[in-house]
Design an enzyme around this catalytic site. Structure first.
Site, PDB file in Angstrom:
ATOM      1  N   ILE A 206       0.763  -1.219  -0.107  1.00 31.01           N
ATOM      2  CA  ILE A 206       0.054   0.138   0.122  1.00 31.01           C
ATOM      3  C   ILE A 206       0.780   1.175   0.085  1.00 31.01           C
ATOM      4  O   ILE A 206       0.399   2.374  -0.313  1.00 31.01           O
ATOM      5  CB  ILE A 206      -0.862   0.109   1.035  1.00 31.01           C
ATOM      6  CG1 ILE A 206      -0.309   0.103   2.639  1.00 31.01           C
ATOM      7  CG2 ILE A 206      -1.797  -0.998   1.263  1.00 31.01           C
ATOM      8  CD1 ILE A 206      -1.278   0.659   3.565  1.00 31.01           C
ATOM      9  N   ASP A 207       2.318   1.118   0.454  1.00 31.53           N
ATOM     10  CA  ASP A 207       3.132   2.516   0.556  1.00 31.53           C
ATOM     11  C   ASP A 207       3.429   2.643  -0.911  1.00 31.53           C
ATOM     12  O   ASP A 207       3.955   3.962  -1.090  1.00 31.53           O
ATOM     13  CB  ASP A 207       4.220   1.928   1.277  1.00 31.53           C
ATOM     14  CG  ASP A 207       3.840   1.583   2.666  1.00 31.53           C
ATOM     15  OD1 ASP A 207       2.783   1.774   3.043  1.00 31.53           O
ATOM     16  OD2 ASP A 207       4.822   1.022   3.178  1.00 31.53           O
ATOM     17  N   MET A 249       0.143   5.897   6.697  1.00 27.90           N
ATOM     18  CA  MET A 249       1.492   4.917   6.470  1.00 27.90           C
ATOM     19  C   MET A 249       2.440   5.440   5.452  1.00 27.90           C
ATOM     20  O   MET A 249       2.246   6.214   4.660  1.00 27.90           O
ATOM     21  CB  MET A 249       0.815   3.640   6.100  1.00 27.90           C
ATOM     22  CG  MET A 249      -0.228   3.072   7.110  1.00 27.90           C
ATOM     23  SD  MET A 249      -0.638   1.308   6.689  1.00 27.90           S
ATOM     24  CE  MET A 249      -1.178   0.798   8.108  1.00 27.90           C
ATOM     25  N   ARG A 334      -5.964  18.974  16.053  1.00 27.01           N
ATOM     26  CA  ARG A 334      -6.332  17.745  16.285  1.00 27.01           C
ATOM     27  C   ARG A 334      -5.514  16.640  15.419  1.00 27.01           C
ATOM     28  O   ARG A 334      -4.876  17.131  14.175  1.00 27.01           O
ATOM     29  CB  ARG A 334      -7.648  17.412  15.870  1.00 27.01           C
ATOM     30  CG  ARG A 334      -8.870  18.254  16.775  1.00 27.01           C
ATOM     31  CD  ARG A 334      -8.760  18.150  18.165  1.00 27.01           C
ATOM     32  NE  ARG A 334      -9.252  19.592  18.903  1.00 27.01           N
ATOM     33  CZ  ARG A 334     -10.472  19.598  19.167  1.00 27.01           C
ATOM     34  NH1 ARG A 334     -11.421  18.593  19.002  1.00 27.01           N
ATOM     35  NH2 ARG A 334     -11.001  20.962  19.758  1.00 27.01           N
TER      36      ARG A 334
END
Ligand code: ATP
Length: 810
Positions: A206-207, A249, A334
């Site tokens: 996924i990176d 990620m 946040r």
């Protein structure tokens, strides 16, 4: 040949699509297809003796009486089912009606066992990190288990670790076979038969952290998840004037953070390959965000890759970024950590198309492999599926980490694909208020116009163009409603802040119009003069191309058109000649995939049902064809091929055979995708009625017209990112051509034909095509290109459904 496929390392969306493609293509090519459960661990565990005779399905396929089964039809029929469809999905074997997989890690599968697999994320066959496979004993056992089942061709889908493991295994294979023979575990015949291992790698990660490929399987879906989160956060951030720090990620690769930054309109990003340039990143970030707030921004988005570092290799963590924003800028800040939500969910369209094309290439690579050919990894460059030596790619990937550790960030960037570096530079250009003004005399008034129908990415492209202009000292002018709007003086200057939230907006903020400049060329020229337009960017489809052609030809009579003019293709139909992708086509494919997943579910749930799904696309079959590949449709009808009775007769025969061969007790939904104007006579309604009539007791038929839903709501991240990249290239082109013109005397400036051009993606590269040159490649009457790259995809999509093999059997 017996071909096995395994998934290894971290899971990623699209791995199921890899397995589906490898299994189907292997069978269609006359091979047996096997899957290895739980990655390399499954190879090491193999099958216990007690379970090994359970491979072959005990329910034989019912062949029609008159079936002549030769060649690939024979192989397809005999490899249709080895489970009951849920055999591997369940994994544990506890599912009612599912035979136990206990003790079986290397399993033969049939064509139908992988039906519909690519609509779900993760990997049904399981993945693992195997310690045992890292040891020579583990690999010896793995080799034994493979030889036992007669397998010596392996597709490995995983990250760089998994691909290294594959290479080590292949290099050792002859020695492993020798040991097995000398230990008496295999016979000499077996040793000779399996003397060499064929192996091919597909990158599931996924990176997007592998070098020598633009994209890895699963990365586009992860980017979708991140952008969805940013889009959701944007509204609340804006409402409360808050700052949000998002951790995404990417331990060694900043692709997700970078592309999310580009397509989510972030203010600041932190990636491992390129830390902030200042000694104090805190100062640099605060200065940038402070300036954004000063011009009136109400929200702040900062994206931090998991592996982000500063110039001294100290980690940069989201919580610390939050503290800095709160304490130094007084922002209500946040932190959102997306974590594993990025891995999950349904694969996006690209994570269905890419693994399908790469899976097919993987099988072909195995079939062509020789003992001396290197192990290949299947990659992609722009729109071209590539084969690259596996270890070269792995080594270059590792070199990135080494370069980062050595603080050589330039080198780290250079080892990523060129798009990565361009995207990073593009991000800086559009996200900061820094200035790089060109000399006063080179500054231009640039008009931006949307043409034709709205397409995802038009607004993101406009935002990038506007910000480039402002940074370089040009004046960006919006022309609303195309040439009709120009004639009505619907023109205004755009500002940096005014376009801030345009990235995620669908439709067209400027408004589109189909009126061509030929409506009154003289009046258009005088408007160009009146508004002192010195450069033109048209974002749109075939109309934009046609308009550019008219304006270029108009240069003979009107000096106002002797300015640089660029066309950035944006159309869901993807019908602009010579370019393989247009902005909006990815958004549209995703809309199609979403709709078809829902339709297919309903079609399977009720009873055996065929859905005829009608798509837009005008006289261009792109959306229907590539959409069929992305949704696993059984049949496709396009305007290019038309529909005739003979074809229909064969297609009905195919569907009847297909439903006859389905496993008993299972209801199956199938899709037929039809372009809106594929035939004037055999309309969607006629086709649905005909299929219903012919289906009799075998299957029912319904239809659904997707119409304008295909324009998609929110543009896909790929369209947004591509929009930014291409738009910036268009602006640089206008700037370059303008500078050339300035070298001529101001009284008689003559723009060359090259200065009216279209930016295109052709195979593995980006190319500028002068509009006059494009005419030869255009079918002006049918408003589409000649010889599109996707013309072979119809056959591929239908082949993956088994149409050519099953057609003659009923
Ligand atoms: P991700 O990018 O998700 O981490 P990956 O493929 O890089 O995926 P790893 O854990 O590095 O994940 O590797 C997966 C498996 O590949 C390991 O558990 C191991 O079984 C095998 N493997 C990795 N490197 C080697 C090696 N050098 N020799 C043999 N096997 C290896």
């Amino acid at each position: 040949m017996k071909i096995a496929v395994l998934t290894s390392g971290g899971d990623s969306a699209g791995m199921n699509a890899v397995v589906r493609a490898v299994v189907k293509v292997a069978i269609l090519k006359g091979c047996e297809a096997w899957v290895v459960r739980e990655g390399y661990e499954g190879l090491v565990r193999g099958n216990t003796e007690a379970s090994s005779e359970q491979f072959i399905d005990d329910e034989p396929v019912n062949l029609p009486d008159n079936a002549s089964t030769d060649g690939s039809s024979f192989n397809l029929i005999h490899n249709l089912r080895f489970g009951d469809g849920d055999l591997l999905k369940d994994g544990t074997g506890d599912h009612p009606g599912t035979r136990s997989l206990k003790g079986r890690y290397i399993v033969r599968v049939g064509f139908d066992d992988v039906r519909g697999w690519f609509a779900e994320g993760g990997t049904f066959i399981g993945t693992a990190r195997s310690k045992t496979f890292r040891t020579p004993e583990g690999r010896l056992q793995a080799a034994y288990n493979m030889v036992k089942e007669g397998i010596d061709a392996l597709v490995v889908c995983g990250g760089d670790g998994s691909l290294t493991g594959a290479d080590v295994f292949r290099a050792e294979w002859p020695k492993l076979i020798e040991s097995l023979q000398s230990e008496g575990r295999i016979t000499m015949e077996k040793a000779q038969l399996h003397a060499h291992l064929r192996i091919v790698g597909l990158v599931g990660s996924i990176d997007n952290d592998m070098s020598m490929t633009d994209l890895t399987i699963g990365a586009p879906t992860a980017l979708h998840r991140i952008c969805e989160a940013i889009d959701n956060i944007n509204s609340t951030a804006s409402s409360h004037s808050r700052a949000f720090v998002l951790e995404v990620m990417g331990r060694h690769c900043g692709w997700l953070a970078l592309l999310a930054g580009v397509s989510g309109g972030a203010d600041f990003i932190f990636i491992p390959e390129r830390p902030p340039t200042a000694e104090s990143w805190e100062d640099q970030m605060c200065e940038c965000i402070h300036r954004h707030r000063e011009v009136g921004k109400r929200k702040t988005i900062v994206i931090v890759a998991e592996g982000a570092i500063d110039r001294n290799l100290n980690p940069i963590k989201a919580d610390h970024v939050k503290d800095v924003l709160t304490e130094r800028l007084g922002l209500d800040t946040r932190v959102t950590t997306l974590g594993h939500t990025q891995r999950g969910g349904r694969p996006c369209a690209y994570d269905r198309i890419l693994p399908t094309l790469q899976g097919m290439e993987a099988v072909e690579t195995l079939l062509e492999a020789t003992p001396t050919s290197p192990s290949y990894m299947i990659g992609i460059r722009e729109n071209k599926i590539t084969r690259v030596p596996l270890m070269e790619a792995v080594e270059m990937t590792r070199a990135v980490s080494a370069a980062i550790e050595a603080k050589d960030f330039e080198k780290a960037m250079s080892y990523r694909d060129p798009e990565f570096k361009e995207s990073f530079e593009g991000f800086l250009k559009i996200s900061t208020l820094d200035q790089e003004k060109v000399p006063e005399e080179q500054r231009m008034r640039v008009a931006v116009m949307h043409m034709g129908a709205p397409a995802g990415g038009m607004n993101a492209a406009t935002r990038a163009a506007v910000r480039y202009c402002i940074r370089h000292g040009h004046t960006p002018i919006a022309v609303h409603n195309g040439f009709r709007g120009l004639l009505d003086d619907e023109i205004h200057e755009l500002s940096w802040l005014g376009v801030d939230s345009w990235t995620a907006r669908g439709g067209s903020e400027l408004g589109t119009n189909r009126t061509l400049p030929s409506v009154d060329l003289g009046a258009i020229a005088s408007k160009f003069q009146e508004h002192q337009i010195q450069g033109l960017l048209m974002i749109g489809g075939f109309e934009a191309f046609n308009s550019l052609l008219i304006l270029e030809e108009g240069r003979k009579h009107y000096p106002a058109f002797h300015i640089p003019m660029a066309h950035l293709p944006a159309t869901i139909s993807n019908n602009v000649p010579m370019t393989e992708w247009s902005l909006g086509s990815d958004t549209s494919l995703n809309a199609l995939v979403d709709a078809c997943d829902a339709i297919k579910q309903s079609a399977s749930a009720s009873r055996n049902r065929v859905f005829v799904v009608e798509t837009q696309g005008g006289k261009c079959g792109y959306i229907a064809t590539v959409g069929a590949l992305a949704t696993g449709a059984s049949l496709v009808y396009t305007p290019e091929q038309g529909i005739d009775l003979d074809t229909l007769r064969r297609d009905v025969r195919f569907l009847k055979t297909r439903y006859t061969l389905d496993a008993k007790g299972r209801s199956e939904g199938r899709l037929v995708i039809k372009n809106e104007v594929a035939s004037q006579v055999y309309t969607t309604d006629v086709m649905q009625k005909m299929l219903k009539e012919e289906g009799g007791t075998l299957f029912d038929a319904r239809s659904a017209s997707l119409g304008h839903t295909l324009q998609g709501g929110v543009p896909s991240p790929m369209d947004r990112a591509r929009a930014v990249r291409l738009s910036l290239k268009c602006m640089a082109f206008l700037e370059r051509e303008h500078a050339k013109l300035l070298q001529q005397s101001s009284k008689s400036r003559h723009a060359t034909p090259d200065s009216a051009a279209i930016i295109t993606i052709q195979s593995s590269s980006l190319k500028w095509v002068p509009v006059q040159e494009m005419v030869a490649h255009a079918d002006m009457q049918n408003r589409r290109g000649r010889n599109p790259w996707w013309s072979g995809i119809k056959e591929l999509a239908e082949t993956l459904a088994g149409r050519p093999q099953l057609i003659g059997l009923h």
